[in-house]
Design an enzyme around this catalytic site. Structure first.
Site, PDB file in Angstrom:
ATOM      1  N   SER A 125      89.285 112.889 114.258  1.00 49.35           N
ATOM      2  CA  SER A 125      87.948 113.488 114.329  1.00 49.35           C
ATOM      3  C   SER A 125      87.176 113.242 113.039  1.00 49.35           C
ATOM      4  O   SER A 125      86.030 113.665 112.904  1.00 49.35           O
ATOM      5  CB  SER A 125      88.058 114.990 114.614  1.00 49.35           C
ATOM      6  OG  SER A 125      88.935 115.610 113.687  1.00 49.35           O
ATOM      7  N   ASN A 157      94.354 125.185 112.920  1.00 56.62           N
ATOM      8  CA  ASN A 157      93.675 125.892 114.014  1.00 56.62           C
ATOM      9  C   ASN A 157      92.766 127.011 113.499  1.00 56.62           C
ATOM     10  O   ASN A 157      91.612 127.125 113.927  1.00 56.62           O
ATOM     11  CB  ASN A 157      94.703 126.453 114.999  1.00 56.62           C
ATOM     12  CG  ASN A 157      95.538 125.349 115.629  1.00 56.62           C
ATOM     13  OD1 ASN A 157      95.230 124.171 115.455  1.00 56.62           O
ATOM     14  ND2 ASN A 157      96.600 125.717 116.332  1.00 56.62           N
ATOM     15  N   THR A 182      46.461 127.883 136.113  1.00 49.84           N
ATOM     16  CA  THR A 182      47.724 128.196 136.780  1.00 49.84           C
ATOM     17  C   THR A 182      47.883 127.095 137.816  1.00 49.84           C
ATOM     18  O   THR A 182      46.879 126.607 138.369  1.00 49.84           O
ATOM     19  CB  THR A 182      47.719 129.576 137.479  1.00 49.84           C
ATOM     20  OG1 THR A 182      46.707 129.563 138.482  1.00 49.84           O
ATOM     21  CG2 THR A 182      47.438 130.700 136.494  1.00 49.84           C
ATOM     22  N   SER A 221      50.508 100.393 121.046  1.00 52.45           N
ATOM     23  CA  SER A 221      51.199  99.596 122.050  1.00 52.45           C
ATOM     24  C   SER A 221      51.267  98.161 121.545  1.00 52.45           C
ATOM     25  O   SER A 221      50.335  97.675 120.911  1.00 52.45           O
ATOM     26  CB  SER A 221      50.434  99.651 123.373  1.00 52.45           C
ATOM     27  OG  SER A 221      50.721  98.513 124.146  1.00 52.45           O
ATOM     28  N   LYS A 237      45.493 101.254 122.755  1.00 52.79           N
ATOM     29  CA  LYS A 237      46.343 102.415 122.997  1.00 52.79           C
ATOM     30  C   LYS A 237      46.674 103.215 121.744  1.00 52.79           C
ATOM     31  O   LYS A 237      46.920 102.665 120.690  1.00 52.79           O
ATOM     32  CB  LYS A 237      47.667 101.967 123.636  1.00 52.79           C
ATOM     33  CG  LYS A 237      47.506 101.435 125.032  1.00 52.79           C
ATOM     34  CD  LYS A 237      47.412 102.553 126.049  1.00 52.79           C
ATOM     35  CE  LYS A 237      48.736 103.216 126.181  1.00 52.79           C
ATOM     36  NZ  LYS A 237      49.178 103.424 127.532  1.00 52.79           N
ATOM     37  N   ASN A 263      49.384 106.218 121.520  1.00 52.87           N
ATOM     38  CA  ASN A 263      50.345 106.912 122.376  1.00 52.87           C
ATOM     39  C   ASN A 263      50.959 108.136 121.695  1.00 52.87           C
ATOM     40  O   ASN A 263      51.260 108.103 120.501  1.00 52.87           O
ATOM     41  CB  ASN A 263      51.479 105.957 122.785  1.00 52.87           C
ATOM     42  CG  ASN A 263      50.984 104.859 123.705  1.00 52.87           C
ATOM     43  OD1 ASN A 263      50.047 105.056 124.470  1.00 52.87           O
ATOM     44  ND2 ASN A 263      51.610 103.696 123.618  1.00 52.87           N
ATOM     45  N   GLU A 292      56.404 112.767 123.347  1.00 54.03           N
ATOM     46  CA  GLU A 292      57.259 112.347 124.467  1.00 54.03           C
ATOM     47  C   GLU A 292      58.734 112.386 124.067  1.00 54.03           C
ATOM     48  O   GLU A 292      59.592 112.805 124.844  1.00 54.03           O
ATOM     49  CB  GLU A 292      56.867 110.944 124.923  1.00 54.03           C
ATOM     50  CG  GLU A 292      55.490 110.910 125.550  1.00 54.03           C
ATOM     51  CD  GLU A 292      54.960 109.493 125.667  1.00 54.03           C
ATOM     52  OE1 GLU A 292      54.935 108.984 126.792  1.00 54.03           O
ATOM     53  OE2 GLU A 292      54.592 108.894 124.644  1.00 54.03           O
ATOM     54  N   TYR A 334      94.848 127.409 120.568  1.00 53.14           N
ATOM     55  CA  TYR A 334      94.241 126.098 120.362  1.00 53.14           C
ATOM     56  C   TYR A 334      94.739 125.045 121.350  1.00 53.14           C
ATOM     57  O   TYR A 334      95.930 124.954 121.640  1.00 53.14           O
ATOM     58  CB  TYR A 334      94.524 125.606 118.934  1.00 53.14           C
ATOM     59  CG  TYR A 334      93.824 124.294 118.619  1.00 53.14           C
ATOM     60  CD1 TYR A 334      92.501 124.272 118.197  1.00 53.14           C
ATOM     61  CD2 TYR A 334      94.483 123.077 118.797  1.00 53.14           C
ATOM     62  CE1 TYR A 334      91.850 123.073 117.931  1.00 53.14           C
ATOM     63  CE2 TYR A 334      93.842 121.876 118.530  1.00 53.14           C
ATOM     64  CZ  TYR A 334      92.524 121.884 118.099  1.00 53.14           C
ATOM     65  OH  TYR A 334      91.887 120.701 117.845  1.00 53.14           O
ATOM     66  N   GLN A 377      88.525 120.077 119.992  1.00 58.62           N
ATOM     67  CA  GLN A 377      87.958 119.145 119.016  1.00 58.62           C
ATOM     68  C   GLN A 377      86.621 118.574 119.516  1.00 58.62           C
ATOM     69  O   GLN A 377      85.815 118.077 118.734  1.00 58.62           O
ATOM     70  CB  GLN A 377      88.957 118.013 118.745  1.00 58.62           C
ATOM     71  CG  GLN A 377      88.511 117.025 117.698  1.00 58.62           C
ATOM     72  CD  GLN A 377      89.656 116.144 117.224  1.00 58.62           C
ATOM     73  OE1 GLN A 377      90.489 116.573 116.447  1.00 58.62           O
ATOM     74  NE2 GLN A 377      89.692 114.916 117.707  1.00 58.62           N
ATOM     75  N   LYS A 424      82.576 119.841 118.258  1.00 55.43           N
ATOM     76  CA  LYS A 424      81.716 119.596 117.093  1.00 55.43           C
ATOM     77  C   LYS A 424      80.556 118.645 117.331  1.00 55.43           C
ATOM     78  O   LYS A 424      79.425 118.915 116.908  1.00 55.43           O
ATOM     79  CB  LYS A 424      82.567 119.097 115.927  1.00 55.43           C
ATOM     80  CG  LYS A 424      83.394 120.186 115.302  1.00 55.43           C
ATOM     81  CD  LYS A 424      84.413 119.619 114.367  1.00 55.43           C
ATOM     82  CE  LYS A 424      85.742 120.326 114.479  1.00 55.43           C
ATOM     83  NZ  LYS A 424      86.329 120.416 115.817  1.00 55.43           N
TER      84      LYS A 424
END
Ligand code: ARG
Length: 457
Positions: A23, A110, A155, A277, A283, A285, A290, A317, A322, A325
Protein backbone atom coordinates in the site's frame (compact mmCIF):
# COMPACT_ATOMS: atom_id res chain seq x y z
CA UNK A 1 15.38 -7.90 1.90
CA UNK A 2 13.67 -9.49 4.86
CA UNK A 3 10.02 -8.72 5.52
CA UNK A 4 9.19 -7.42 8.99
CA UNK A 5 6.91 -10.41 9.40
CA UNK A 6 9.28 -12.87 7.69
CA UNK A 7 10.14 -15.21 10.59
CA UNK A 8 7.78 -18.07 9.86
CA UNK A 9 8.31 -18.03 6.10
CA UNK A 10 10.68 -20.34 4.25
CA UNK A 11 10.47 -18.76 0.84
CA UNK A 12 10.50 -15.17 -0.45
CA UNK A 13 7.22 -13.59 -1.42
CA UNK A 14 6.32 -13.69 -5.12
CA UNK A 15 7.16 -10.30 -6.59
CA UNK A 16 3.67 -9.83 -8.02
CA UNK A 17 2.14 -10.66 -4.67
CA UNK A 18 4.40 -8.10 -3.05
CA UNK A 19 3.21 -5.44 -5.48
CA UNK A 20 -0.40 -6.50 -5.08
CA UNK A 21 -0.12 -6.41 -1.30
CA UNK A 22 1.81 -3.17 -1.00
CA UNK A 23 0.00 0.00 0.00
CA UNK A 24 3.09 2.17 0.08
CA UNK A 25 2.37 3.96 -3.22
CA UNK A 26 -0.64 5.59 -1.62
CA UNK A 27 -0.21 5.32 2.15
CA UNK A 28 3.18 7.05 2.17
CA UNK A 29 1.26 10.25 2.64
CA UNK A 30 0.50 9.04 6.16
CA UNK A 31 4.15 9.34 7.14
CA UNK A 32 3.69 12.33 9.41
CA UNK A 33 0.75 10.80 11.27
CA UNK A 34 2.60 7.48 11.48
CA UNK A 35 5.61 9.09 13.11
CA UNK A 36 3.50 11.22 15.44
CA UNK A 37 1.60 8.09 16.50
CA UNK A 38 4.82 6.15 17.03
CA UNK A 39 6.36 8.85 19.18
CA UNK A 40 3.29 8.86 21.40
CA UNK A 41 3.42 5.06 21.50
CA UNK A 42 7.08 5.10 22.55
CA UNK A 43 6.20 7.45 25.41
CA UNK A 44 3.32 5.22 26.44
CA UNK A 45 5.66 2.21 26.46
CA UNK A 46 8.03 4.14 28.67
CA UNK A 47 5.26 5.05 31.09
CA UNK A 48 4.20 1.41 31.10
CA UNK A 49 7.72 0.44 32.13
CA UNK A 50 8.45 -1.37 28.86
CA UNK A 51 11.11 0.99 27.55
CA UNK A 52 13.86 2.68 29.55
CA UNK A 53 14.26 6.44 29.39
CA UNK A 54 17.36 6.05 27.20
CA UNK A 55 15.61 3.68 24.81
CA UNK A 56 12.62 5.97 24.56
CA UNK A 57 14.82 8.94 23.85
CA UNK A 58 16.78 7.05 21.18
CA UNK A 59 13.58 5.94 19.47
CA UNK A 60 11.99 9.38 19.55
CA UNK A 61 15.15 11.01 18.30
CA UNK A 62 15.37 8.44 15.51
CA UNK A 63 11.74 8.97 14.55
CA UNK A 64 12.29 12.72 14.34
CA UNK A 65 15.23 12.03 12.04
CA UNK A 66 13.00 9.87 9.84
CA UNK A 67 10.43 12.66 9.79
CA UNK A 68 13.10 15.14 8.75
CA UNK A 69 14.14 12.85 5.90
CA UNK A 70 10.56 12.77 4.64
CA UNK A 71 10.19 16.51 5.01
CA UNK A 72 13.34 17.37 3.12
CA UNK A 73 12.83 14.69 0.49
CA UNK A 74 15.81 12.51 1.34
CA UNK A 75 13.92 9.48 2.61
CA UNK A 76 14.74 6.51 0.40
CA UNK A 77 12.19 3.74 0.05
CA UNK A 78 13.46 0.21 -0.31
CA UNK A 79 11.94 -2.16 -2.86
CA UNK A 80 10.50 -4.35 -0.15
CA UNK A 81 8.94 -1.68 2.01
CA UNK A 82 5.38 -2.86 2.13
CA UNK A 83 3.57 0.09 3.58
CA UNK A 84 4.38 3.33 5.36
CA UNK A 85 4.46 1.62 8.76
CA UNK A 86 7.08 -0.94 7.77
CA UNK A 87 9.08 1.68 5.88
CA UNK A 88 9.28 4.00 8.89
CA UNK A 89 10.19 1.18 11.25
CA UNK A 90 12.80 -0.20 8.84
CA UNK A 91 14.46 3.19 8.56
CA UNK A 92 14.25 3.81 12.31
CA UNK A 93 16.11 0.58 12.96
CA UNK A 94 18.77 1.49 10.40
CA UNK A 95 19.27 4.78 12.22
CA UNK A 96 19.13 3.72 15.87
CA UNK A 97 20.00 0.03 15.71
CA UNK A 98 18.30 -2.84 17.50
CA UNK A 99 16.46 -0.64 19.98
CA UNK A 100 14.25 0.41 17.05
CA UNK A 101 12.86 -3.11 17.12
CA UNK A 102 11.33 -2.42 20.54
CA UNK A 103 8.94 0.24 19.24
CA UNK A 104 6.39 -2.23 17.93
CA UNK A 105 6.02 -3.91 21.33
CA UNK A 106 2.36 -4.41 22.17
CA UNK A 107 1.25 -2.72 18.98
CA UNK A 108 0.01 -4.05 15.65
CA UNK A 109 -0.22 -2.40 12.30
CA UNK A 110 -3.94 -2.92 12.76
CA UNK A 111 -4.35 -0.43 15.59
CA UNK A 112 -1.50 1.64 14.13
CA UNK A 113 -3.06 2.19 10.71
CA UNK A 114 -6.47 2.91 12.20
CA UNK A 115 -4.84 5.56 14.39
CA UNK A 116 -2.78 7.10 11.58
CA UNK A 117 -5.72 7.22 9.23
CA UNK A 118 -7.96 8.86 11.81
CA UNK A 119 -5.32 11.50 12.48
CA UNK A 120 -5.08 12.13 8.75
CA UNK A 121 -8.85 12.47 8.30
CA UNK A 122 -9.06 14.89 11.25
CA UNK A 123 -6.42 17.07 9.66
CA UNK A 124 -7.84 16.79 6.14
CA UNK A 125 -11.26 17.83 7.40
CA UNK A 126 -9.60 20.91 8.88
CA UNK A 127 -8.07 21.87 5.53
CA UNK A 128 -11.39 21.38 3.78
CA UNK A 129 -13.09 23.54 6.38
CA UNK A 130 -10.66 26.35 5.61
CA UNK A 131 -11.26 26.14 1.87
CA UNK A 132 -14.99 25.86 2.37
CA UNK A 133 -14.91 29.00 4.47
CA UNK A 134 -13.18 30.89 1.64
CA UNK A 135 -15.86 29.80 -0.80
CA UNK A 136 -18.59 30.87 1.58
CA UNK A 137 -16.96 34.27 1.91
CA UNK A 138 -16.86 34.61 -1.87
CA UNK A 139 -20.53 33.69 -2.15
CA UNK A 140 -21.44 36.17 0.57
CA UNK A 141 -19.52 39.00 -1.03
CA UNK A 142 -21.15 38.35 -4.38
CA UNK A 143 -24.60 37.94 -2.81
CA UNK A 144 -24.24 41.17 -0.84
CA UNK A 145 -23.38 43.09 -4.01
CA UNK A 146 -26.44 41.85 -5.85
CA UNK A 147 -28.70 41.44 -2.85
CA UNK A 148 -31.61 43.40 -4.33
CA UNK A 149 -31.05 42.78 -8.05
CA UNK A 150 -34.31 41.26 -9.29
CA UNK A 151 -34.27 38.15 -11.42
CA UNK A 152 -36.82 35.51 -12.37
CA UNK A 153 -37.15 32.63 -9.96
CA UNK A 154 -37.70 29.19 -11.44
CA UNK A 155 -39.40 25.97 -10.54
CA UNK A 156 -39.17 23.12 -13.07
CA UNK A 157 -36.84 25.60 -14.82
CA UNK A 158 -39.98 27.56 -15.77
CA UNK A 159 -40.66 31.15 -14.74
CA UNK A 160 -42.26 31.08 -11.30
CA UNK A 161 -41.98 34.23 -9.16
CA UNK A 162 -39.48 37.09 -8.92
CA UNK A 163 -36.50 36.62 -6.62
CA UNK A 164 -33.23 38.51 -6.36
CA UNK A 165 -29.71 37.54 -7.38
CA UNK A 166 -28.55 37.73 -3.77
CA UNK A 167 -31.39 35.53 -2.60
CA UNK A 168 -30.63 32.99 -5.31
CA UNK A 169 -26.92 32.94 -4.61
CA UNK A 170 -27.51 32.54 -0.88
CA UNK A 171 -29.56 29.46 -1.71
CA UNK A 172 -26.21 27.91 -2.62
CA UNK A 173 -24.53 29.27 0.49
CA UNK A 174 -26.70 27.55 3.09
CA UNK A 175 -26.05 23.99 1.88
CA UNK A 176 -22.37 24.72 2.47
CA UNK A 177 -23.15 25.73 6.04
CA UNK A 178 -24.61 22.27 6.51
CA UNK A 179 -21.52 20.74 4.86
CA UNK A 180 -19.44 22.67 7.32
CA UNK A 181 -21.36 21.29 10.26
CA UNK A 182 -21.07 17.79 8.83
CA UNK A 183 -17.31 18.16 8.43
CA UNK A 184 -17.02 19.35 12.01
CA UNK A 185 -19.04 16.36 13.17
CA UNK A 186 -16.75 14.02 11.22
CA UNK A 187 -13.74 15.61 12.89
CA UNK A 188 -15.28 15.07 16.29
CA UNK A 189 -16.48 11.52 15.62
CA UNK A 190 -13.11 10.51 14.15
CA UNK A 191 -11.27 11.58 17.30
CA UNK A 192 -11.69 8.21 19.03
CA UNK A 193 -8.38 6.46 19.65
CA UNK A 194 -7.96 2.84 18.50
CA UNK A 195 -4.30 2.58 19.59
CA UNK A 196 -3.84 0.09 22.40
CA UNK A 197 -6.17 -2.40 20.74
CA UNK A 198 -3.22 -4.40 19.44
CA UNK A 199 -3.92 -6.78 16.59
CA UNK A 200 -7.44 -7.49 17.79
CA UNK A 201 -7.61 -8.37 21.50
CA UNK A 202 -5.99 -5.37 23.18
CA UNK A 203 -2.38 -4.79 24.10
CA UNK A 204 -0.79 -7.00 26.76
CA UNK A 205 1.13 -4.09 28.31
CA UNK A 206 -0.21 -1.66 30.93
CA UNK A 207 -0.66 1.24 28.52
CA UNK A 208 -2.56 4.30 29.74
CA UNK A 209 -4.78 4.71 26.73
CA UNK A 210 -6.46 7.87 28.01
CA UNK A 211 -3.16 9.69 28.30
CA UNK A 212 -2.22 8.40 24.87
CA UNK A 213 -5.50 9.74 23.47
CA UNK A 214 -4.98 13.15 25.01
CA UNK A 215 -1.43 13.33 23.73
CA UNK A 216 -2.54 12.58 20.16
CA UNK A 217 -5.49 14.99 20.23
CA UNK A 218 -8.21 12.36 20.45
CA UNK A 219 -11.36 13.06 22.42
CA UNK A 220 -11.73 9.59 23.84
CA UNK A 221 -10.69 5.94 23.42
CA UNK A 222 -12.39 3.08 21.60
CA UNK A 223 -14.36 0.77 23.91
CA UNK A 224 -13.81 -2.55 22.08
CA UNK A 225 -10.54 -3.74 20.57
CA UNK A 226 -12.16 -5.89 17.85
CA UNK A 227 -14.36 -3.02 16.74
CA UNK A 228 -11.52 -0.51 17.03
CA UNK A 229 -9.31 -2.16 14.42
CA UNK A 230 -12.09 -2.62 11.88
CA UNK A 231 -14.20 0.49 12.44
CA UNK A 232 -14.05 2.61 9.29
CA UNK A 233 -17.26 4.52 9.96
CA UNK A 234 -15.20 7.69 10.08
CA UNK A 235 -13.92 7.10 6.54
CA UNK A 236 -17.44 6.45 5.27
CA UNK A 237 -18.68 9.53 7.13
CA UNK A 238 -15.94 11.58 5.53
CA UNK A 239 -16.87 10.24 2.10
CA UNK A 240 -20.54 10.99 2.64
CA UNK A 241 -19.70 14.54 3.61
CA UNK A 242 -17.38 14.99 0.63
CA UNK A 243 -19.94 13.44 -1.72
CA UNK A 244 -22.57 15.83 -0.39
CA UNK A 245 -20.26 18.80 -0.69
CA UNK A 246 -19.36 17.73 -4.23
CA UNK A 247 -23.03 17.43 -5.02
CA UNK A 248 -23.69 20.96 -3.78
CA UNK A 249 -20.84 22.31 -5.88
CA UNK A 250 -22.22 20.40 -8.87
CA UNK A 251 -25.65 21.94 -8.48
CA UNK A 252 -24.20 25.43 -8.23
CA UNK A 253 -22.03 24.68 -11.27
CA UNK A 254 -24.94 23.42 -13.30
CA UNK A 255 -26.97 26.55 -12.72
CA UNK A 256 -24.05 28.87 -13.44
CA UNK A 257 -23.39 27.01 -16.68
CA UNK A 258 -26.99 27.61 -17.65
CA UNK A 259 -26.97 31.25 -16.54
CA UNK A 260 -23.77 31.91 -18.49
CA UNK A 261 -25.22 30.61 -21.75
CA UNK A 262 -26.11 33.16 -24.40
CA UNK A 263 -29.80 32.40 -23.92
CA UNK A 264 -29.68 33.53 -20.31
CA UNK A 265 -26.65 35.80 -20.19
CA UNK A 266 -27.28 36.46 -16.48
CA UNK A 267 -23.62 35.93 -15.59
CA UNK A 268 -20.27 36.05 -17.29
CA UNK A 269 -17.24 34.05 -16.22
CA UNK A 270 -13.93 35.81 -15.99
CA UNK A 271 -11.42 34.81 -18.66
CA UNK A 272 -9.20 33.34 -15.95
CA UNK A 273 -11.91 30.83 -15.11
CA UNK A 274 -12.98 29.76 -18.60
CA UNK A 275 -11.35 28.05 -21.53
CA UNK A 276 -11.49 28.30 -25.29
CA UNK A 277 -12.20 25.83 -28.06
CA UNK A 278 -9.45 24.48 -30.30
CA UNK A 279 -11.79 24.72 -33.26
CA UNK A 280 -14.33 27.47 -32.72
CA UNK A 281 -12.68 30.85 -32.18
CA UNK A 282 -15.72 32.50 -30.60
CA UNK A 283 -16.09 29.98 -27.77
CA UNK A 284 -15.68 30.71 -24.08
CA UNK A 285 -16.43 27.50 -22.26
CA UNK A 286 -17.30 26.99 -18.59
CA UNK A 287 -14.97 23.97 -18.28
CA UNK A 288 -14.18 24.68 -14.64
CA UNK A 289 -17.84 24.43 -13.76
CA UNK A 290 -18.35 21.35 -15.92
CA UNK A 291 -15.40 19.60 -14.28
CA UNK A 292 -16.72 20.48 -10.85
CA UNK A 293 -20.09 19.07 -11.85
CA UNK A 294 -18.41 15.99 -13.33
CA UNK A 295 -16.23 15.31 -10.31
CA UNK A 296 -19.25 14.86 -8.10
CA UNK A 297 -19.55 11.49 -9.86
CA UNK A 298 -16.28 10.18 -8.50
CA UNK A 299 -17.04 11.54 -5.03
CA UNK A 300 -20.31 9.66 -4.90
CA UNK A 301 -18.54 6.63 -6.37
CA UNK A 302 -15.96 6.65 -3.58
CA UNK A 303 -18.68 6.51 -0.95
CA UNK A 304 -20.52 3.61 -2.56
CA UNK A 305 -17.20 1.88 -3.24
CA UNK A 306 -16.08 1.97 0.38
CA UNK A 307 -19.49 1.00 1.74
CA UNK A 308 -19.45 -2.00 -0.59
CA UNK A 309 -15.97 -2.98 0.63
CA UNK A 310 -17.04 -2.73 4.27
CA UNK A 311 -20.27 -4.61 3.86
CA UNK A 312 -20.05 -8.18 5.13
CA UNK A 313 -16.57 -7.93 6.69
CA UNK A 314 -16.09 -9.90 9.91
CA UNK A 315 -15.02 -7.80 12.89
CA UNK A 316 -11.32 -7.13 13.51
CA UNK A 317 -8.84 -6.45 10.73
CA UNK A 318 -9.14 -7.90 7.23
CA UNK A 319 -6.92 -6.84 4.40
CA UNK A 320 -9.97 -5.54 2.53
CA UNK A 321 -9.65 -2.58 4.86
CA UNK A 322 -6.53 -1.43 3.04
CA UNK A 323 -8.95 -0.35 0.31
CA UNK A 324 -10.18 2.42 2.62
CA UNK A 325 -7.46 4.95 1.90
CA UNK A 326 -7.44 5.66 -1.82
CA UNK A 327 -11.07 6.83 -2.03
CA UNK A 328 -10.60 9.08 0.99
CA UNK A 329 -7.37 10.56 -0.35
CA UNK A 330 -8.89 11.10 -3.78
CA UNK A 331 -12.03 12.71 -2.38
CA UNK A 332 -9.85 15.10 -0.42
CA UNK A 333 -7.56 15.84 -3.38
CA UNK A 334 -10.55 16.46 -5.62
CA UNK A 335 -12.16 18.98 -3.29
CA UNK A 336 -9.00 20.69 -2.20
CA UNK A 337 -8.53 21.58 -5.90
CA UNK A 338 -12.15 22.29 -6.74
CA UNK A 339 -12.96 24.56 -3.79
CA UNK A 340 -10.40 27.34 -4.44
CA UNK A 341 -11.24 27.28 -8.15
CA UNK A 342 -14.89 27.80 -7.31
CA UNK A 343 -14.01 30.59 -4.86
CA UNK A 344 -12.00 32.42 -7.51
CA UNK A 345 -14.70 31.93 -10.09
CA UNK A 346 -17.34 33.41 -7.78
CA UNK A 347 -15.09 36.31 -6.77
CA UNK A 348 -14.57 37.27 -10.41
CA UNK A 349 -18.08 36.49 -11.65
CA UNK A 350 -19.77 39.38 -13.46
CA UNK A 351 -23.52 39.62 -13.24
CA UNK A 352 -25.75 41.31 -15.83
CA UNK A 353 -28.76 42.82 -14.03
CA UNK A 354 -30.11 44.15 -17.34
CA UNK A 355 -30.32 40.61 -18.75
CA UNK A 356 -32.10 39.44 -15.63
CA UNK A 357 -34.48 42.40 -15.81
CA UNK A 358 -35.24 41.64 -19.45
CA UNK A 359 -36.63 38.27 -18.38
CA UNK A 360 -38.92 39.68 -15.71
CA UNK A 361 -42.15 39.22 -17.65
CA UNK A 362 -45.50 39.85 -15.98
CA UNK A 363 -46.43 36.17 -15.92
CA UNK A 364 -44.18 35.98 -12.88
CA UNK A 365 -46.73 38.14 -11.06
CA UNK A 366 -49.75 35.90 -11.51
CA UNK A 367 -49.54 34.67 -7.90
CA UNK A 368 -49.61 38.29 -6.77
CA UNK A 369 -52.83 38.85 -8.71
CA UNK A 370 -54.34 35.87 -6.89
CA UNK A 371 -53.09 37.22 -3.55
CA UNK A 372 -54.78 40.53 -4.42
CA UNK A 373 -58.14 38.75 -4.64
CA UNK A 374 -57.47 36.81 -1.45
CA UNK A 375 -57.01 40.10 0.39
CA UNK A 376 -60.51 41.03 -0.80
CA UNK A 377 -61.94 37.89 0.71
CA UNK A 378 -61.93 35.55 -2.29
CA UNK A 379 -60.92 31.98 -1.34
CA UNK A 380 -57.49 31.20 -2.78
CA UNK A 381 -58.65 28.30 -4.97
CA UNK A 382 -61.21 30.58 -6.64
CA UNK A 383 -58.69 33.39 -6.97
CA UNK A 384 -56.26 30.99 -8.66
CA UNK A 385 -58.96 30.06 -11.18
CA UNK A 386 -59.91 33.69 -11.89
CA UNK A 387 -56.33 34.79 -12.45
CA UNK A 388 -55.90 31.77 -14.68
CA UNK A 389 -58.68 33.18 -16.81
CA UNK A 390 -56.89 36.53 -16.97
CA UNK A 391 -53.68 34.82 -18.05
CA UNK A 392 -55.54 32.96 -20.80
CA UNK A 393 -57.27 36.16 -21.95
CA UNK A 394 -53.96 38.03 -22.18
CA UNK A 395 -52.45 35.12 -24.06
CA UNK A 396 -55.33 35.07 -26.55
CA UNK A 397 -54.98 38.79 -27.11
CA UNK A 398 -51.25 38.43 -27.54
CA UNK A 399 -50.46 40.85 -24.71
CA UNK A 400 -48.85 40.48 -21.32
CA UNK A 401 -50.83 40.16 -18.10
CA UNK A 402 -50.06 43.73 -17.05
CA UNK A 403 -51.22 45.04 -20.43
CA UNK A 404 -54.66 43.55 -19.93
CA UNK A 405 -57.14 46.47 -19.75
CA UNK A 406 -59.07 47.01 -16.53
CA UNK A 407 -62.33 46.17 -18.34
CA UNK A 408 -61.06 42.64 -18.98
CA UNK A 409 -60.07 42.18 -15.34
CA UNK A 410 -63.46 43.40 -14.24
CA UNK A 411 -65.31 41.12 -16.61
CA UNK A 412 -63.54 38.23 -14.94
CA UNK A 413 -64.28 39.43 -11.42
CA UNK A 414 -65.79 42.58 -9.98
CA UNK A 415 -63.27 42.30 -7.15
CA UNK A 416 -60.63 43.63 -9.53
CA UNK A 417 -60.52 47.42 -9.27
CA UNK A 418 -58.21 50.04 -10.76
CA UNK A 419 -55.43 49.41 -8.22
CA UNK A 420 -54.79 45.90 -9.63
CA UNK A 421 -52.61 47.52 -12.26
CA UNK A 422 -50.23 49.12 -9.70
CA UNK A 423 -50.16 45.98 -7.62
CA UNK A 424 -48.61 43.91 -10.35
CA UNK A 425 -44.98 45.03 -10.18
CA UNK A 426 -41.82 43.09 -9.49
CA UNK A 427 -40.97 45.42 -6.61
CA UNK A 428 -44.35 44.85 -4.96
CA UNK A 429 -44.06 41.11 -5.48
CA UNK A 430 -40.62 40.98 -3.84
CA UNK A 431 -41.73 43.24 -0.99
CA UNK A 432 -44.85 41.18 -0.32
CA UNK A 433 -42.82 38.17 0.76
CA UNK A 434 -41.84 39.63 4.07
CA UNK A 435 -41.22 36.47 6.07
CA UNK A 436 -37.87 35.24 7.33
CA UNK A 437 -36.28 33.58 4.31
CA UNK A 438 -38.39 35.61 1.88
CA UNK A 439 -37.59 38.23 -0.75
CA UNK A 440 -38.59 41.47 1.03
CA UNK A 441 -35.73 43.85 1.63
CA UNK A 442 -35.73 43.51 5.42
CA UNK A 443 -35.89 39.71 5.11
CA UNK A 444 -32.98 39.72 2.66
CA UNK A 445 -30.93 41.90 4.97
CA UNK A 446 -31.68 39.66 7.92
CA UNK A 447 -30.70 36.62 5.87
CA UNK A 448 -27.42 38.21 4.90
CA UNK A 449 -26.72 39.02 8.53
CA UNK A 450 -27.47 35.44 9.55
CA UNK A 451 -25.23 34.14 6.77
CA UNK A 452 -22.38 36.35 7.90
CA UNK A 453 -22.88 35.19 11.45
CA UNK A 454 -22.91 31.55 10.35
CA UNK A 455 -19.34 31.86 9.13
CA UNK A 456 -18.13 34.38 11.68
CA UNK A 457 -17.76 37.20 9.15
N1 ARG B 1 -1.19 -1.46 4.93
C1 ARG B 1 -2.17 -1.98 5.81
C2 ARG B 1 -3.48 -1.22 5.64
O1 ARG B 1 -3.45 -0.17 5.13
C3 ARG B 1 -1.70 -1.87 7.22
C4 ARG B 1 -2.27 -2.90 8.13
C5 ARG B 1 -1.74 -4.22 7.80
N2 ARG B 1 -2.17 -5.20 8.74
C6 ARG B 1 -2.07 -6.50 8.50
N3 ARG B 1 -2.51 -7.29 9.40
N4 ARG B 1 -1.59 -6.96 7.37
O2 ARG B 1 -4.53 -1.70 6.00
Amino acid sequence: MKKLWGGRFERQIDERVHLFNASLPFDMRLYDEDITGSIAWARALYQAGVLTAAETEAIIHGLEQVRAEFNNGTFVFQPHDEDIHTAVERRLTELVGDVGGKLHTGRSRNDQVATDFRLWVMRAAGHLLTQLHELQQALLTCAAEGLTVPMPGYTHLQHAQPVTWGHWLLSHFWPLVRDRQRLQRVQRDTAVLPLGSGALAGTAYPIDRDTLAAELGFRTISPNSLDAVSDRDFAADFLYVTAMLGLHLARLSEQLILFSSREFGFVELDDAYSTGSSLMPQKKNPDTLELTRGKSGRLIGHLTGLLTTLKGLPSAYDKDLQEDKEPVFDAYDTLIMALPVMSGLIHTLKIHPDRMAAQLEPGLLATDAADYLVKKGVPFRQAHELVGQAVRRAETKGISLTQLPLSDWQEISSYFTADILDTLTVEASLAARNVPGGTALSALKAQLRAAREAIGM
